[in-house]
Design an enzyme around this catalytic site. Structure first.
Site, short mmCIF file in Angstrom:
data_model
loop_
_atom_site.label_atom_id
_atom_site.label_comp_id
_atom_site.label_asym_id
_atom_site.label_seq_id
_atom_site.Cartn_x
_atom_site.Cartn_y
_atom_site.Cartn_z
N ARG A 50 -0.29 -14.45 6.61
CA ARG A 50 0.26 -13.68 5.94
C ARG A 50 1.67 -13.45 5.56
O ARG A 50 2.49 -13.42 4.42
CB ARG A 50 -0.11 -12.10 6.61
CG ARG A 50 0.27 -11.00 5.53
CD ARG A 50 -0.25 -9.42 5.92
NE ARG A 50 0.18 -9.19 7.09
CZ ARG A 50 -0.18 -8.15 7.84
NH1 ARG A 50 -1.05 -7.30 7.04
NH2 ARG A 50 0.71 -7.72 9.04
N LYS A 149 4.63 -8.09 2.61
CA LYS A 149 5.18 -7.46 3.66
C LYS A 149 6.72 -7.77 3.82
O LYS A 149 7.20 -8.27 4.35
CB LYS A 149 4.50 -7.79 5.01
CG LYS A 149 4.67 -6.72 5.98
CD LYS A 149 3.52 -6.88 7.12
CE LYS A 149 4.15 -5.87 8.33
NZ LYS A 149 4.17 -4.66 7.98
N GLU A 182 -2.61 3.88 0.53
CA GLU A 182 -2.52 3.70 1.84
C GLU A 182 -1.54 4.72 2.73
O GLU A 182 -0.89 5.35 1.96
CB GLU A 182 -2.13 2.23 2.35
CG GLU A 182 -0.73 1.78 1.76
CD GLU A 182 -0.28 0.48 1.91
OE1 GLU A 182 -0.67 -0.42 3.07
OE2 GLU A 182 0.67 -0.05 1.32
N1 PMP Z 1 0.19 -0.79 5.16
C1 PMP Z 1 1.79 -0.97 5.56
C2 PMP Z 1 2.51 -0.55 4.45
C3 PMP Z 1 2.26 -1.33 6.75
O1 PMP Z 1 3.51 -1.72 6.95
C4 PMP Z 1 1.18 -1.90 7.79
C5 PMP Z 1 1.72 -2.32 9.02
N2 PMP Z 1 1.91 -3.74 9.17
C6 PMP Z 1 -0.02 -1.68 7.40
C7 PMP Z 1 -0.71 -1.32 6.27
C8 PMP Z 1 -1.16 -2.08 8.22
O2 PMP Z 1 -1.29 -3.84 8.76
P1 PMP Z 1 -1.73 -4.37 9.89
O3 PMP Z 1 -2.96 -3.79 10.26
O4 PMP Z 1 -1.65 -5.87 9.53
O5 PMP Z 1 -0.58 -4.05 10.95
#
Ligand code: PMP
Length: 291
Positions: A50, A149, A182
């Site tokens: 990622r 990210k 989200e």
């Molecule tokens: N959405 C956002 C905006 C985030 O910053 C994160 C944390 N990384 C997540 C969702 C969850 O992703 P992950 O399960 O890969 O930590």
């Protein structure tokens, strides 16, 4: 603590970056947050994949191969005996001048921190979270795609401020047409009977690694899993709602915009998924061994 910084392991006090780094000046860069469980780095390959996709999307050429990066992360964990902790992997655009132009930054900065994990209070898991939807709209996918990210988290921070000012722990962000995206640092799921629903990526959410893991575990354990457009109405009328993320894992939600969800207590499906997730994280195949 020993930090990996641009090819060297340095003590924390010496782990400093330039004021001309575009990561600082413009939030120009990408990152990952990763857990270690029982001496293993949880889904390290998925996190590195990622990270490279985020870098590709912002036109940042990574200064090493994914395999070299994987070794650096493991070595940083080893140097810090980070067996049940949290890793922050940061790649900045690097040092440039005061202009925006990223092509004036010849070398990306790479930072790996292997730290202790700040666990969420047990109360969140036992009693569930109260959350609200907020006015800050999630970034439009054609502006800064939420799949990147990136080091620029202002969109999320603005929403988090609204949640805290509103007296709750977390915010649900909607996109520019009002669909659910989200939370500020976590993905969101609704449960109806034995069906799990979560917004698709195009609605404007990060493809969370915990999200993917929960979807897989749920499908293997008799749930129907679907990605679908969701409105606030769907959240208010869900049997259960929960959030997923690397730090939070699976956390129940019991109230949204003052509407009580699932009788105001964490539901059976959420509790089952919390348990399935913990069992998976304890399995050797869920991570790369630190050695
Ligand atoms: N959405 C956002 C905006 C985030 O910053 C994160 C944390 N990384 C997540 C969702 C969850 O992703 P992950 O399960 O890969 O930590």
């Amino acid at each position: 603590m020993t930090i990996y910084l641009n090819g060297k392991f340095v003590p924390e006090a010496e782990a400093t970056v330039s004021v001309f780094d575009h990561g600082l000046l413009y939030g120009d860069g990408v990152f990952e947050g990763i857990r270690t469980y029982n001496g293993r780095v949880f889904l390290l390959q998925e996190h590195i994949a990622r990270l490279y996709r985020s870098a590709q999307a912002i036109g940042l050429t990574m200064p090493m191969t994914p395999e070299e990066m994987r070794r650096i992360v493991l070595a940083t964990c080893k140097a810090n005996d980070c067996r049940n902790g949290y890793i922050r992997l940061v790649v900045t655009r690097g040092v440039g001048n005061l202009g925006l132009n990223p092509y004036q930054c010849p070398k990306p900065g790479v930072i790996v921190i292997a730290a202790n994990i700040q666990l969420y209070p047990a109360e969140f898991y036992e009693k569930g979270l109260r959350i609200i939807t907020v006015g800050t709209v999630r970034n439009h996918p054609e502006a800064v795609n939420p799949n990147i990210k990136s080091l620029n988290y202002l969109n999320n921070i603005m929403a988090k401020i609204e949640a805290i000012n509103g007296g709750v722990q977390e915010a649900v962000m909607l996109n520019h047409i009002g669909y659910v995206c989200e939370a500020t640092g976590d993905n969101i799921f609704a449960v109806n009977g034995s069906t799990l629903t979560t917004p698709p990526a195009w609605c404007g959410c990060l493809i969370g690694i915990t999200r993917d893991t929960v979807m897989k575990l749920a499908a293997e354990n008799g749930f129907t899993v679907r990605e679908s457009v969701m409105t606030r109405y769907d959240l208010y009328n869900a049997d259960e709602v929960f959030l997923t993320g690397t730090a939070a894992e699976v956390v129940p939600v019991v109230e949204i915009d003052k509407r009580t969800i699932g009788g105001g207590v964490p539901g059976a499906a959420t509790r089952k998924l919390m348990q399935l997730f913990h069992a998976f994280a304890a399995r050797p195949e869920s991570g790369d061994e630190i050695q």
